[in-house]
Motif scaffolding. Structure first.
Motif, PDB file in Angstrom:
ATOM      1  N   VAL A 164       2.604   5.296   7.541  1.00  0.00           N
ATOM      2  CA  VAL A 164       1.606   6.295   7.147  1.00  0.00           C
ATOM      3  C   VAL A 164       2.296   7.567   6.650  1.00  0.00           C
ATOM      4  N   ARG A 208       1.859   9.138   2.956  1.00  0.00           N
ATOM      5  CA  ARG A 208       1.263  10.463   2.716  1.00  0.00           C
ATOM      6  C   ARG A 208       2.251  11.396   2.022  1.00  0.00           C
ATOM      7  N   GLN A 246      -5.151   4.842  11.961  1.00  0.00           N
ATOM      8  CA  GLN A 246      -4.564   5.215  10.676  1.00  0.00           C
ATOM      9  C   GLN A 246      -5.353   6.344  10.026  1.00  0.00           C
ATOM     10  N   ASP A 247      -6.674   6.275  10.115  1.00  0.00           N
ATOM     11  CA  ASP A 247      -7.509   7.321   9.507  1.00  0.00           C
ATOM     12  C   ASP A 247      -7.199   8.684  10.121  1.00  0.00           C
ATOM     13  N   VAL A 291      -3.725   9.844   9.031  1.00  0.00           N
ATOM     14  CA  VAL A 291      -3.774  10.321   7.640  1.00  0.00           C
ATOM     15  C   VAL A 291      -4.390  11.724   7.605  1.00  0.00           C
ATOM     16  N   ASP A 328      -2.488  15.052   6.381  1.00  0.00           N
ATOM     17  CA  ASP A 328      -3.057  15.787   5.246  1.00  0.00           C
ATOM     18  C   ASP A 328      -3.319  17.243   5.609  1.00  0.00           C
TER      19      ASP A 328
END
Lengths: 229, 437
Positions: free
Chosen positions: B301, B305, B336-337, B340, B344
């Protein structure tokens, strides 16, 4: 002026939407159930339907499917459900666009205007794709190509490009992009828009310093212009 | 369990075999000794007859040579003049005592039993001092005797019994362990990261009734969990609908206000309320996002990103470096969401608050005690001193609205939280410690 049918069960929202759209010059009728909305859509032949999904008698997606069986009236789904599977299901079932609650009057009106422009007789007679210079955007097929070469765009990049291409030459603010493309009118970061624009520029073969289609207007936003040469 | 069952059976059968075989071996040996003693008694009688008949010594010698055939019995005739016929000549005190008393005696000697039988010659030669003594030494039976064959048969029988018992135990163990393993594997699949209870079909085992009952109970439990998750999903959809519908009405009412000042003020309030509602809805959907166990490969991940943000970094002329100090996939207890979203937010903060071309660096490394550490740092101005940077919404106007609070919540729920500080690059540094899945 367009005739708009609002299918919305919430008695607080329905009159407010009707008033807001009436104030913007539309002729508005409404239904509070799915079956009533279906009946009115067939009888009144509106120019556009705004359809809520959470209806008391029939689920909105079923209403949409039934409506598509008898009519090709443009439909904007207005829903509190923001999960991707639901939205994709709606688009696949024949929705022309969707707006996630809570939405503003401006947001809904802008979407109605965009859909009506897209399905206007002139637009329908012509190629449904948007062509700007060597850039061709096939909206129904969700594909884009540059000088005949298909672009490998993510869903969000496609939506971003499509939104800008529908307003060629118009400066669009990042907040507007967050609202319309990301459906985040009150959250989200403008850097998210920036990074997607960077990827879009890469895929369009340009840079921020040497733009071809995407021009940044410092402090205001971005606009899509036909490539020079 | 199977091994324990085998060890238990081996120990039990071993003890039974020892309890049976040892007395049997002793018994066999005693029988063998008794057999020899019986033969020795017969030989003594015969020898006594030969000696008592006052045969010449040559006859006695020939006779003893015949009977001393090396089968564990050695017969010697000891005469009073000190001479002897047969193996192992020589007298001792016991021989003299038998001669003088005229009584036979039996003594245990090294390696066996010694029989001393004085032979009465009768007449003038019946003086005790001149009495010859027959000495028979019966050797204790050893492995070289017929005992070996019997022992071998017993040992083979014992081994066969032991092997048979172990095979039987193994078969029984398999019949127990196989179904239990199936149930355990099923339970493990249910708890595996990335699995939902829908992904795993009900387990069906063919084994002992108790294990079948266990499997059925587990299936009922899974069905119950599924029902609860379905209800939760429906409830979440309902929560989303019930919260967002009045929010829509509020938005529309605010839009309809004539006063621009009131409209802006109420819109700002609604923005805050909307952010809170979104956070509540997002949190209520956690189990739908994560499944039963939240897990993702932080290494993958982070790389993805950083690659994603690299486009903007390059456009800005900002070096964005990824330092990967992990040696293998770094699976962390975070979906994972969420990971992320966390990255971010951190990278967004870098791009927002560290003006280009300030460089940025993302480091991922394994933590000594388990889990993964992610450090996002830059060469910008750093965090303002004394500012509550981790408080909700305090990360600045141009942010997600939740800022580092999202990062802090994610890190706290799946690891040891986050720490902010100053980077060796000169700007801000945010360290997120995530626990293993």
């Amino acid at each position: 002026m367009a005739q708009v049918l609002i299918v919305e069960d919430d008695p607080r929202i329905r009159p407010l939407v009707m008033k807001a759209l009436t104030d913007r010059g539309h002729a508005v009728s409404s239904a509070s159930t799915g079956m009533a909305g279906l009946s009115m859509a067939v009888d009144q032949r509106p120019d556009l339907v705004v359809l809520d999904l959470g209806l008391p008698d029939v689920d909105g997606t079923q209403v949409l499917s039934m409506l598509r069986a008898v009519s090709d009236v443009p439909v904007i789904v207005a829903t509190a459900r923001d999960d991707d599977p639901t939205l994709v299901r709606c688009l696949e079932a024949g929705a022309d666009d969707y707006v996630v609650k809570p939405y503003t009057t401006d947001q809904l009106a802008a979407r109605i205007g965009a859909v009506l422009r897209r399905v206007s007789p002139g637009a329908r007679a012509a190629d449904p794709a948007i062509t700007i210079g060597g850039l061709r955007i096939d909206v129904p097929g969700r594909r884009a190509s540059l000088d005949g070469v298909e672009l490998d765009l993510s869903p969000k990049e496609f939506d971003l490009l499509r939104y800008l291409a529908e307003r060629p030459g118009e400066v669009v603010t990042k907040r507007a992009l967050l609202t319309e493309v990301w459906q985040q009118p009150w959250g989200g970061s403008e850097k998210t828009v920036d990074v997607h624009l960077s990827w879009l520029r890469r895929k369009l073969g340009e840079t921020a310093a040497e733009p071809r289609f995407l021009e940044t207007v410092r402090g205001v936003g971005v606009r899509l212009v036909p490539a020079e040469g | 369990m199977r091994r324990r069952l085998i060890v238990t059976v081996a120990a039990a059968v071993g003890m039974v075999l020892v309890a049976m075989l040892v007395p049997m071996v002793i018994l066999m040996r005693d029988y063998a000794l008794e057999d020899r003693l019986s033969r020795a008694a017969l030989e003594v009688q015969a020898t006594e007859t030969v000696v008592a008949a006052e045969s010449d010594r040559g006859t006695i010698n020939v006779y003893l040579d015949r009977i001393n055939d090396g089968r564990g019995i050695a017969t010697t005739v000891l005469f009073s003049d000190g001479s002897a016929i047969g193996p192992d000549p020589g007298e001792d005190e016991r021989v003299r005592e038998a001669r003088l008393t005229g009584r036979a005696r039996v003594d245990d000697v090294d390696g066996g039993t010694q029989l001393l039988i004085p032979v009465s010659l009768g007449g003038s030669s019946g003086v005790p001092e001149r009495t010859p003594v027959i000495r028979v030494i019966v050797e204790r039976p050893g492995l070289d005797s017929g005992l070996f064959g019997g022992l071998a048969v017993l040992v083979l029988l014992g081994c066969a019994l032991l092997v048979g018992a172990l095979l039987l135990a193994d078969r029984i163990g398999r019949s127990f362990v196989g179904p239990i393993r199936e149930v355990a594997a099923h339970a493990s699949d249910l708890g595996s990261p990335g699995h939902t209870v829908r992904d795993v079909p009900p387990v069906e085992v063919d084994g002992p009734q108790e294990v079948r009952d266990l499997a059925a109970a587990l299936n009922r439990l899974v069905a119950r969990i599924q029902t609860l998750l379905d209800r939760e999903r429906e409830a979440n959809a309902d929560v989303s609908h019930r919260l967002r519908t009045p929010m829509t009405a509020l938005r529309l009412r605010v839009d309809a206000l004539d006063s621009a000042e009131d409209r802006e003020r109420l819109s700002a309030d609604l923005d805050d309320l909307q952010a809170t509602v979104d956070a509540i809805i997002r949190e209520s959907r956690r189990s739908q996002r994560e499944g039963l166990v939240a897990a993702s490969d932080a290494r993958e991940v982070v790389a993805e990103r950083v690659h994603f943000w690299q486009a903007l970094a390059e456009e800005q002329g900002r070096p964005l470096e990824l330092v990967d100090r992990t040696q293998a996939p770094a699976v962390v207890g975070c979906s994972q969401d969420d990971l992320v979203a966390l990255l971010d937010v951190l990278l967004d903060n870098v791009f927002t608050h560290a003006p280009a071309p300030a460089r940025a660096r993302v480091t991922i490394a394994a933590r000594p005690g388990g889990g993964t550490r992610i450090v996002v740092e830059d060469a910008g101005p750093g965090f303002p001193s004394g500012a509550p940077v981790v408080d909700r919404g305090a990360s600045g106007s141009d942010s997600t609205g939740l800022g580092l609070a999202i990062v802090a919540e994610t890190a706290a729920s799946s690891g040891d939280g986050l720490t902010v500080g100053r980077s060796e690059l000169g700007g801000a540094s945010v360290t997120v410690d995530l626990g293993p899945a």
